[in-house]
Design an enzyme around this catalytic site. Sequence first.
Site, PDB file in Angstrom:
ATOM      1  N   GLY A  59       0.830  -1.384   0.139  1.00  0.00           N
ATOM      2  CA  GLY A  59      -0.083  -0.007   0.028  1.00  0.00           C
ATOM      3  C   GLY A  59       1.033   1.217  -0.045  1.00  0.00           C
ATOM      4  O   GLY A  59       1.943   1.261   0.912  1.00  0.00           O
ATOM      5  N   ASP A 243      -1.132   5.035  -6.308  1.00  0.00           N
ATOM      6  CA  ASP A 243       0.174   4.736  -5.984  1.00  0.00           C
ATOM      7  C   ASP A 243       1.094   5.932  -6.427  1.00  0.00           C
ATOM      8  O   ASP A 243       1.994   6.171  -5.805  1.00  0.00           O
ATOM      9  CB  ASP A 243       0.705   3.284  -6.463  1.00  0.00           C
ATOM     10  CG  ASP A 243      -0.055   2.303  -5.752  1.00  0.00           C
ATOM     11  OD1 ASP A 243      -1.319   1.781  -6.241  1.00  0.00           O
ATOM     12  OD2 ASP A 243       0.504   1.784  -4.981  1.00  0.00           O
TER      13      ASP A 243
HETATM   14  C1  LIG Z   1      -3.636   3.792  -0.146  1.00  0.00           C
HETATM   15  S1  LIG Z   1      -3.080   3.383  -1.671  1.00  0.00           S
HETATM   16  C2  LIG Z   1      -3.038   1.663  -1.646  1.00  0.00           C
HETATM   17  C3  LIG Z   1      -2.654   1.142  -3.102  1.00  0.00           C
HETATM   18  O1  LIG Z   1      -1.580   0.225  -3.004  1.00  0.00           O
HETATM   19  C4  LIG Z   1      -2.010  -0.923  -3.675  1.00  0.00           C
HETATM   20  O2  LIG Z   1      -1.064  -1.643  -4.284  1.00  0.00           O
HETATM   21  P1  LIG Z   1      -0.325  -2.893  -3.439  1.00  0.00           P
HETATM   22  O3  LIG Z   1      -1.362  -3.614  -2.635  1.00  0.00           O
HETATM   23  O4  LIG Z   1       0.371  -3.710  -4.715  1.00  0.00           O
HETATM   24  O5  LIG Z   1       0.794  -2.086  -2.777  1.00  0.00           O
HETATM   25  C5  LIG Z   1      -3.102  -0.593  -4.539  1.00  0.00           C
HETATM   26  O6  LIG Z   1      -2.729   0.166  -5.647  1.00  0.00           O
HETATM   27  C6  LIG Z   1      -3.949   0.518  -3.519  1.00  0.00           C
HETATM   28  O7  LIG Z   1      -4.816   1.149  -4.393  1.00  0.00           O
END
Ligand SMILES: CSC[C@H]1O[C@H](OP(=O)(O)O)[C@H](O)[C@@H]1O
Length: 349
Positions: A59, A243
Amino acid sequence: MDLLSMTSARTRSEIRPVLWDGQSCLLIDQTALPGSLRTVAIETSEQMATAIRTMIVRGAPAIGVAAAFGMVLGRREADPAQPLPHLQKVASLLRSTRPTAVNLFWAIDRMLAAAHLDSSVAHLEGEAIAILEADIATCRAIGDHGLAALPATPHRLRLLTHCNAGALATAGYGTALGVVRSAHRAHRLERVWADETRPRLQGARLTAWELVQEGIPVTVIADTVAAHLLGKGQIDAVVVGADRIAANGDVANKIGTRGVAILAHYHGVPFFVVAPWSTIDLDLADGSGIAIEERSPEEVRTIDGVVLAPEGTDFYNPAFDVTPAALISGIVTETGVFAPAQLGAALRR
Ligand SMILES: CSC[C@H]1O[C@H](OP(=O)(O)O)[C@H](O)[C@@H]1O
């Protein structure tokens, strides 16, 4: 240390994926959820890099906060007489973990800047704790701004979300799920439709876990169901995280977000991107320059070790995609909600 709540008198439902106990960084192991709530004590910068790369912590804001404590751990490993060379090496290691979320780079740069002012462990520890605590406050403000932006409906809201932009993806409270929490607390929420979000299933595993913890009605759907629900008028708005947001408002977010945005636009349903200012990269003119992380094909090929396709099949696993600004109704930040085209002017105020 109870990861479900800080030391302060908070309710148990306050999920904190990253905590600092003065010696190590305590992470909720998000690869083990929802089956088990496991804490991992990170004691070295190398361990932190591995935790980010393997998505024990994930995240955008959460990996920024984690990287900040990775820099504190790096400072403790360094030659006290000349800590900066090792800190630069740790910064490079942490930067190499995941390329898309700008928060990671923002946090590392902020810690390096702090170290150049005062390279003591105590100063860097204070800076990392400030980043963590600011993120929680930011998410709470975001939640309330997002609530005010949601459509006025005669019924309680049915919100669709994709992936996990919750407390687990931040230092606490969440961005998109921060809006969900604020709507729930205002008695304006009927339910959340949560895309399971193949291949890492952050929606089914993490968003559902968070919302069930707090008694917020959540229905997990296969990623292919969103079009059906939008066509039936079962969704009042979409809220997703981000992101990296370019200066023109193009948004990189979990793979599949672009498709949801196109569907929402087609059905005239508001599509909100919810993110702190630390996710906005004004050095990037538009989304075409955003590095899209490509993860192991194994994440697509198998689920819990079960192979999903015959030998000889190739797999492609981009972890993010870019949603054009034109498909976004508003970008919800801690200082208010902005049309994508307003971002540059708003940040330079
Ligand atoms: C609060 S932004 C979280 C954002 O990050 C996630 O990606 P990942 O689980 O691969 O780190 C996803 O894009 C979320 O929206």
